[in-house]
Scaffold this motif. Structure first.
Motif, PDB file in Angstrom:
ATOM      1  N   PRO A 112      16.689 -42.629  50.332  1.00 34.56           N
ATOM      2  CA  PRO A 112      15.886 -43.855  50.344  1.00 34.56           C
ATOM      3  C   PRO A 112      15.159 -44.029  51.671  1.00 34.56           C
ATOM      4  CG  PRO A 112      18.211 -44.380  50.579  1.00 34.56           C
ATOM      5  CD  PRO A 112      18.137 -42.913  50.291  1.00 34.56           C
ATOM      6  N   SER A 167      17.094 -47.426  55.068  1.00 31.93           N
ATOM      7  CA  SER A 167      18.527 -47.213  55.268  1.00 31.93           C
ATOM      8  C   SER A 167      18.775 -47.004  56.749  1.00 31.93           C
ATOM      9  CB  SER A 167      19.019 -46.000  54.464  1.00 31.93           C
ATOM     10  OG  SER A 167      20.423 -45.862  54.553  1.00 31.93           O
ATOM     11  N   VAL A 188      11.803 -47.720  47.755  1.00 32.08           N
ATOM     12  CA  VAL A 188      12.890 -48.552  47.231  1.00 32.08           C
ATOM     13  C   VAL A 188      12.314 -49.628  46.315  1.00 32.08           C
ATOM     14  CG1 VAL A 188      14.358 -48.123  49.212  1.00 32.08           C
ATOM     15  CG2 VAL A 188      12.783 -50.072  49.259  1.00 32.08           C
ATOM     16  N   THR A 239      15.925 -55.187  45.092  1.00 34.14           N
ATOM     17  CA  THR A 239      17.251 -54.755  45.543  1.00 34.14           C
ATOM     18  C   THR A 239      17.221 -54.037  46.889  1.00 34.14           C
ATOM     19  OG1 THR A 239      17.140 -52.569  44.497  1.00 34.14           O
ATOM     20  CG2 THR A 239      17.906 -54.414  43.124  1.00 34.14           C
ATOM     21  N   CYS A 287      17.092 -51.011  47.200  1.00 36.54           N
ATOM     22  CA  CYS A 287      17.778 -49.739  46.960  1.00 36.54           C
ATOM     23  C   CYS A 287      16.820 -48.741  46.315  1.00 36.54           C
ATOM     24  CB  CYS A 287      18.998 -49.944  46.064  1.00 36.54           C
ATOM     25  SG  CYS A 287      20.305 -50.944  46.803  1.00 36.54           S
ATOM     26  N   VAL A 321      22.043 -41.694  47.244  1.00 41.63           N
ATOM     27  CA  VAL A 321      21.751 -43.088  46.906  1.00 41.63           C
ATOM     28  C   VAL A 321      22.589 -43.986  47.806  1.00 41.63           C
ATOM     29  CG1 VAL A 321      23.433 -42.954  45.008  1.00 41.63           C
ATOM     30  CG2 VAL A 321      21.815 -44.850  45.105  1.00 41.63           C
ATOM     31  N   HIS A 363      23.827 -47.903  48.656  1.00 44.37           N
ATOM     32  CA  HIS A 363      23.970 -49.308  48.274  1.00 44.37           C
ATOM     33  C   HIS A 363      23.765 -50.131  49.542  1.00 44.37           C
ATOM     34  CE1 HIS A 363      25.351 -47.747  44.531  1.00 44.37           C
ATOM     35  NE2 HIS A 363      26.484 -47.284  45.024  1.00 44.37           N
ATOM     36  N   LEU A 364      22.701 -50.928  49.572  1.00 45.75           N
ATOM     37  CA  LEU A 364      22.231 -51.504  50.827  1.00 45.75           C
ATOM     38  C   LEU A 364      22.508 -52.998  50.930  1.00 45.75           C
ATOM     39  CD1 LEU A 364      20.692 -50.244  53.265  1.00 45.75           C
ATOM     40  CD2 LEU A 364      18.645 -51.339  52.343  1.00 45.75           C
ATOM     41  N   ALA A 368      22.587 -49.969  43.812  1.00 44.48           N
ATOM     42  CA  ALA A 368      21.434 -49.284  43.228  1.00 44.48           C
ATOM     43  C   ALA A 368      21.610 -49.135  41.723  1.00 44.48           C
ATOM     44  CB  ALA A 368      21.261 -47.918  43.893  1.00 44.48           C
ATOM     45  N   GLU A 397      26.809 -40.562  46.602  1.00 45.79           N
ATOM     46  CA  GLU A 397      26.737 -42.018  46.576  1.00 45.79           C
ATOM     47  C   GLU A 397      27.252 -42.570  47.906  1.00 45.79           C
ATOM     48  OE1 GLU A 397      28.479 -45.684  43.833  1.00 45.79           O
ATOM     49  OE2 GLU A 397      29.098 -43.618  43.455  1.00 45.79           O
ATOM     50  N   THR A 419      20.611 -57.697  43.143  1.00 46.66           N
ATOM     51  CA  THR A 419      21.344 -56.460  42.913  1.00 46.66           C
ATOM     52  C   THR A 419      20.975 -55.923  41.532  1.00 46.66           C
ATOM     53  OG1 THR A 419      23.521 -55.391  42.985  1.00 46.66           O
ATOM     54  CG2 THR A 419      23.400 -57.577  41.950  1.00 46.66           C
ATOM     55  N   SER A 420      21.304 -54.663  41.270  1.00 46.43           N
ATOM     56  CA  SER A 420      20.906 -54.029  40.017  1.00 46.43           C
ATOM     57  C   SER A 420      21.677 -54.600  38.833  1.00 46.43           C
ATOM     58  CB  SER A 420      21.146 -52.519  40.092  1.00 46.43           C
ATOM     59  OG  SER A 420      20.308 -51.928  41.066  1.00 46.43           O
TER      60      SER A 420
END
Length: 426
Positions: free
Chosen positions: A99, A102, A122, A126, A128, A147, A149-150, A155, A173, A303-304
């Motif tokens: 991404p 980050s 991104v 999100t 992400c 990936v 998760h921010l 994500a 991940e 969030t997703s």
């Protein structure tokens, strides 16, 4: 300046009242550290004492907490990412999609295994990795997807798993900011071929420094064990007191990226507090969402879909468009910080524009003119990541461990600054 903002000499919203301190030791943390101090074993490479190592105990506890088959603790999140990439077969010249938004280690770890980071944009809600951008970035040289998760978002793991499967790519991940988060009822970090965590001072589960790589694949776990302990792993025979527990197998050369016994003992204690602390952060974040979103027109990070348990490494919120158009996010962040005595700042710069990502500054990456050209970040200009840095502000999760009065202070500070934002253009 004609305002009552603290940044212009006015009385701040918060004054001198302190924010919750972080890290905060869990009950039993001091005793656990004292036990290691007198145990005669401070490292997993030390002679066996007749008791399981603290590192092995934490690995089992964290794997059980996540619901995964294997956990290999590491010296840092960076070490976890590098060993994960290498264990998945990533190496010289391979491309790894990461991404654009980050922390620097997301890209520098790819460089560290002589691979090429390829930045993908991104999602604007999100922050992400955008699956469509990933799909567009795949080439015959692509080996893996990382990936992240921010802040407080997960994500779109459904889409990213599907892309990785369709193209035969490893999915790593990075859950360094998502300890305890859930997606479709399962823990973040358990959806990729390997999941990685950081236990840095700032993280919601911390031992000051540290990390872990987790996987359900026993072969990947064995490779990671070799890679983080100079090519050594625990033997299959019962260890003998007074003798080393690690065996020199000769299967795979590694480096020393092990977690100490002190850090492992501390993490075991801290893990017992993680869910309760995450719940407090989640409740306070929900209140702040209402205060900032409904009352002030800011937009909290989303969030997703299919996120079932949200966690907060950072609280991130997007400024209203009319504010972003009138004044830099850095000026708004400085003003809110002055009101609260809490460090508020823009979200990460896009990695390709970050001063922390500069391959040309390290001679070790001058493998060839072609390689330097491939890792040069200059050609990238990804609009969503760029706009996010100009419009989102964030602060550390420790503030979310406070009271509802603390949350109202944060909302009041944002409101005061937004009311006078046109005075911040100096």
């Amino acid at each position: 300046m004609g305002t009552h903002l603290a940044v212009h000499g006015g009385t701040p919203v918060r004054g001198a009242r302190p924010w919750p301190r972080w890290p905060r030791p869990a009950p039993g943390a001091g005793e656990a550290l004292a036990d290691v101090l007198t145990s005669g074993r401070w490292s997993i490479a030390s002679p066996h004492t007749g008791e399981p190592t603290r590192e092995r105990r934490f690995a089992a506890e964290f794997a059980a907490y996540l619901g995964t088959g294997h956990c290999v603790p590491t010296a840092s999140g960076t070490a976890a990412l590098m060993t994960a990439l290498e264990a998945c077969g990533t190496g010289a010249g391979d491309e790894v999609i990461v991404p654009a938004l980050s922390w620097a280690a997301t890209a520098s770890t790819v460089l560290g295994v002589n691979a090429v980071p390829v930045f993908a944009d991104v999602r604007p809600d999100t922050l992400c990795l955008d699956p469509a951008a990933v799909e567009a970035a795949i080439t015959p040289a692509t080996k893996a997807i990382v990936v992240v998760h921010l802040y407080s978002a997960l994500a779109d793991l459904d889409a990213l798993q599907a892309i990785a499967g369709r193209h035969g790519l490893a999915l790593v991940e990075d859950a360094a900011q998502a300890h305890g988060a859930g997606y479709r009822g399962l823990k973040a970090g358990t959806f990729g071929d390997v999941g990685t965590f950081s236990m840095h001072h700032t993280k919601v589960l911390t031992s000051g420094e540290g990390g872990a790589a987790v996987t359900d694949d026993p072969q990947l776990a064995r490779r990671i064990e070799h890679l983080r302990a100079d090519g050594r792993v625990r033997g299959t025979a019962a260890p003998v007191a007074g003798l080393p527990e690690l065996v020199e197998t000769g299967e795979l050369m590694g480096s020393n990226r092990c977690l100490s016994e002190f850090q492992s003992a501390l993490l075991s204690a801290q893990l017992t507090e993680l869910d309760a602390q995450n719940a407090v952060r989640r409740d306070n974040a929900a209140l702040l969402d209402r205060l900032l979103g409904d009352d002030l027109g800011l937009v909290p990070q989303r969030t997703s879909p299919h996120t079932t348990e949200r966690t907060y490494f950072g609280y991130a919120v997007r400024l209203p468009d009319h504010v972003v158009e009138a004044v830099p996010a850095t000026a708004v962040a400085e003003a809110v910080t002055a009101e609260l005595g809490l460090h508020v700042r823009p979200v990460y710069q896009p990695l390709y524009a970050s001063p922390l990502y500069d391959p040309a500054s390290r001679p070790r990456f001058a493998i060839s003119p072609d390689h330097l050209k491939r890792v040069d970040p200059a050609p990238y200009d990804l609009p969503v990541a760029h706009h996010a840095n100009r419009s989102f502000l964030t602060f550390h999760h420790s503030a979310l461990l406070g009271t509802t009065a603390d949350i109202h202070d944060i909302a009041e500070a944002f409101g005061r600054v937004l009311d006078h934002h046109t005075h911040l253009t100096h």
